[in-house]
Scaffold this motif. Structure first.
Motif, PDB file in Angstrom:
ATOM      1  N   LEU A 276       0.879  -1.178   0.126  1.00 62.02           N
ATOM      2  CA  LEU A 276      -0.046  -0.035  -0.106  1.00 62.02           C
ATOM      3  C   LEU A 276       0.858   1.415   0.174  1.00 62.02           C
ATOM      4  O   LEU A 276       0.216   2.364  -0.347  1.00 62.02           O
TER       5      LEU A 276
ATOM      6  N   ASN B 182     -12.959   3.236   0.434  1.00 65.88           N
ATOM      7  CA  ASN B 182     -12.626   2.390   1.614  1.00 65.88           C
ATOM      8  C   ASN B 182     -14.161   1.795   2.101  1.00 65.88           C
ATOM      9  O   ASN B 182     -14.981   2.009   1.310  1.00 65.88           O
TER      10      ASN B 182
ATOM     11  N   LEU C 264     -12.334  -1.853   7.784  1.00 61.32           N
ATOM     12  CA  LEU C 264     -13.083  -2.015   8.913  1.00 61.32           C
ATOM     13  C   LEU C 264     -14.424  -2.859   8.767  1.00 61.32           C
ATOM     14  O   LEU C 264     -14.494  -3.307   9.619  1.00 61.32           O
TER      15      LEU C 264
HETATM   16  C1  PLP Z   1      -6.805   1.345   5.462  1.00 64.24           C
HETATM   17  C2  PLP Z   1      -7.068   1.516   3.957  1.00 64.24           C
HETATM   18  C3  PLP Z   1      -8.332   1.232   3.277  1.00 64.24           C
HETATM   19  C4  PLP Z   1      -9.460   0.706   4.445  1.00 64.24           C
HETATM   20  O1  PLP Z   1     -10.081   1.688   5.032  1.00 64.24           O
HETATM   21  P1  PLP Z   1     -11.386   1.230   5.942  1.00 64.24           P
HETATM   22  O2  PLP Z   1     -11.761   2.611   6.526  1.00 64.24           O
HETATM   23  O3  PLP Z   1     -11.063   0.308   6.959  1.00 64.24           O
HETATM   24  O4  PLP Z   1     -12.228   0.682   5.206  1.00 64.24           O
HETATM   25  C5  PLP Z   1      -8.451   1.629   2.024  1.00 64.24           C
HETATM   26  N1  PLP Z   1      -7.417   2.026   1.119  1.00 64.24           N
HETATM   27  C6  PLP Z   1      -6.253   2.420   1.975  1.00 64.24           C
HETATM   28  C7  PLP Z   1      -5.306   3.027   0.939  1.00 64.24           C
HETATM   29  C8  PLP Z   1      -6.135   1.983   3.156  1.00 64.24           C
HETATM   30  O5  PLP Z   1      -4.938   2.551   3.755  1.00 64.24           O
END
Ligand code: PLP
Length: 371
Positions: A79, A194, A213
């Motif tokens: 990431l 997300n 999440l």
């Molecule tokens: C952590 C993250 C997500 C997921 O976020 P949530 O709020 O937990 O669904 C998505 N994209 C990136 C780049 C992240 O770092």
């Protein structure tokens, strides 16, 4: 008496939450976020339970390599991409896909030949101001990336939301708009959402969604609880009462003597503390569950122990289990009592806490990290 402290991981709840994400963003491919040890649930177990997912997202290259060893074929996206040439060599070796968010990473990639094919995710900053190239640079980025000898397959474009949990904020719509505008006419797959994007911002679904999440069963939205989102908590954190004492009205409890008994009280001491990841900032009054009844935490959280007011919980005895959060005791509520978010509580459950995998919160343990 059994365990001092443990976390049950309900794999059925996990799979059901995954289906909620899939249905909400039907048509999009799914990258499950496994960063930070799968939000504290255990990377390998979560990945194995959700092996149908199209890809996994992970932050740390060593976590990614560990996952690669058990999933030789699965798409794994790093990431933050790589830090340097050493990490890049590892990424090539283990077939990891890379997020590219700064020029230095592009320069490293230019040195690779066609013999080191890599799938790339170009991260665009649309307002969060953390990782990513300015959205105005998309066109020139495309020219650079498309001509990289190592660039394999379609380019993936991604951005991340700053405040999608808040449906009243206009910023998410603006981020979505900036992203789509910047990429008009450019080939490649798009990824914005997300968990909050998946549930509250349908225009953000694009080609790939990236739930974290919600898969673990906590609500990603400020105005809706997990149940209202159709989500079930995956983790239930438990401890046990190790002793019960009587404390007279007016006496004080624990470090800094921060709590004073306003009546003669029966106090249970449970064997969990901030050393296990239970938040030290949980205030007096934070609920815990003893024999199915909510009781208040009182006094300061210690490293290995907490105080619980059992005065109104007749029949509680040494050895009884205590639920700190999970099914019927939302982690979001505990997070509010500790001035934090569910994400942090999940991630902080420490390594010394064994994870027990179950189906449907049943007593039958399928796998236990401590055995
Ligand atoms: C952590 C993250 C997500 C997921 O976020 P949530 O709020 O937990 O669904 C998505 N994209 C990136 C780049 C992240 O770092």
């Amino acid at each position: 008496m059994g365990r001092r402290v443990w976390a049950k991981i309900d794999l059925n709840a996990l799979k059901q939450n995954y289906r909620v994400a899939k249905v909400a963003a039907s048509g999009a491919q799914i990258m499950i976020m496994l960063k930070s040890n799968a939000y504290g649930h255990g990377t390998v177990v979560v990945a194995s339970a959700l092996k149908d997912a199209d890809a996994f997202g992970i932050h740390c290259i060593h976590e990614a390599i560990k996952l690669r060893r058990i999933m030789p074929e699965k798409r794994i996206v790093l990431l933050s991409g790589v830090l340097d040439a050493t990490e890049l060599a590892l990424a090539v070796k283990y077939h990891l896909e890379l997020v590219v968010h700064r020029q230095g990473q592009l320069d490293l990639l230019k040195r690779l030949s066609k013999a080191s094919p890599l799938r790339l995710w170009i991260k665009i900053n649309t307002g969060m101001n953390r990782l990513g190239f300015p959205y105005g640079d998309a066109e020139s980025l495309y020219q650079q990336v498309a001509t990289l000898p190592c660039c394999h397959g379609p380019i993936h474009w991604m951005t991340h939301f700053a405040w999608a949990s808040n449906v009243a904020s206009t910023e998410t719509s603006r981020q979505i708009h900036r992203f789509h505008e910047a990429l008009i006419g450019l080939p490649g797959e798009r990824s914005l959402a997300n968990s909050a994007g998946i549930l509250a911002w349908p225009k953000s679904h694009g080609d790939w969604v990236r739930p974290g999440l919600m898969v673990y069963g906590a609500s990603p939205l400020d105005h809706r609880c997990a149940k209202e989102c159709g989500l079930r908590p995956v983790m239930s954190l438990y401890s046990r009462i190790v002793t019960i004492i009587s404390v007279k009205k007016g006496q004080r409890i624990g470090y800094s003597l921060s709590w004073q008994c306003y009546r003669d009280a029966i106090i249970g001491i449970a064997s969990i503390g901030y050393g296990d990841g239970y938040p030290r900032h949980a205030v007096s009054g934070t609920p815990v569950m003893v024999n199915g009844k909510r009781c208040p935490l009182v006094g300061r959280v210690s490293m290995d122990l907490i105080h619980i007011d059992l005065t109104d919980c007749k029949g509680a005895k040494v050895g009884d289990s205590v639920l700190l959060w999970g099914a019927n005791l939302p982690i979001e509520e505990i997070a509010r009592s500790a001035s934090t978010v569910a994400y942090e509580l999940m991630c902080q459950v420490s390594e010394r806490v064994p994870r027990q995998m179950v189906y449907n919160e049943s007593e039958e343990v399928i796998y236990d990290t401590a055995t």
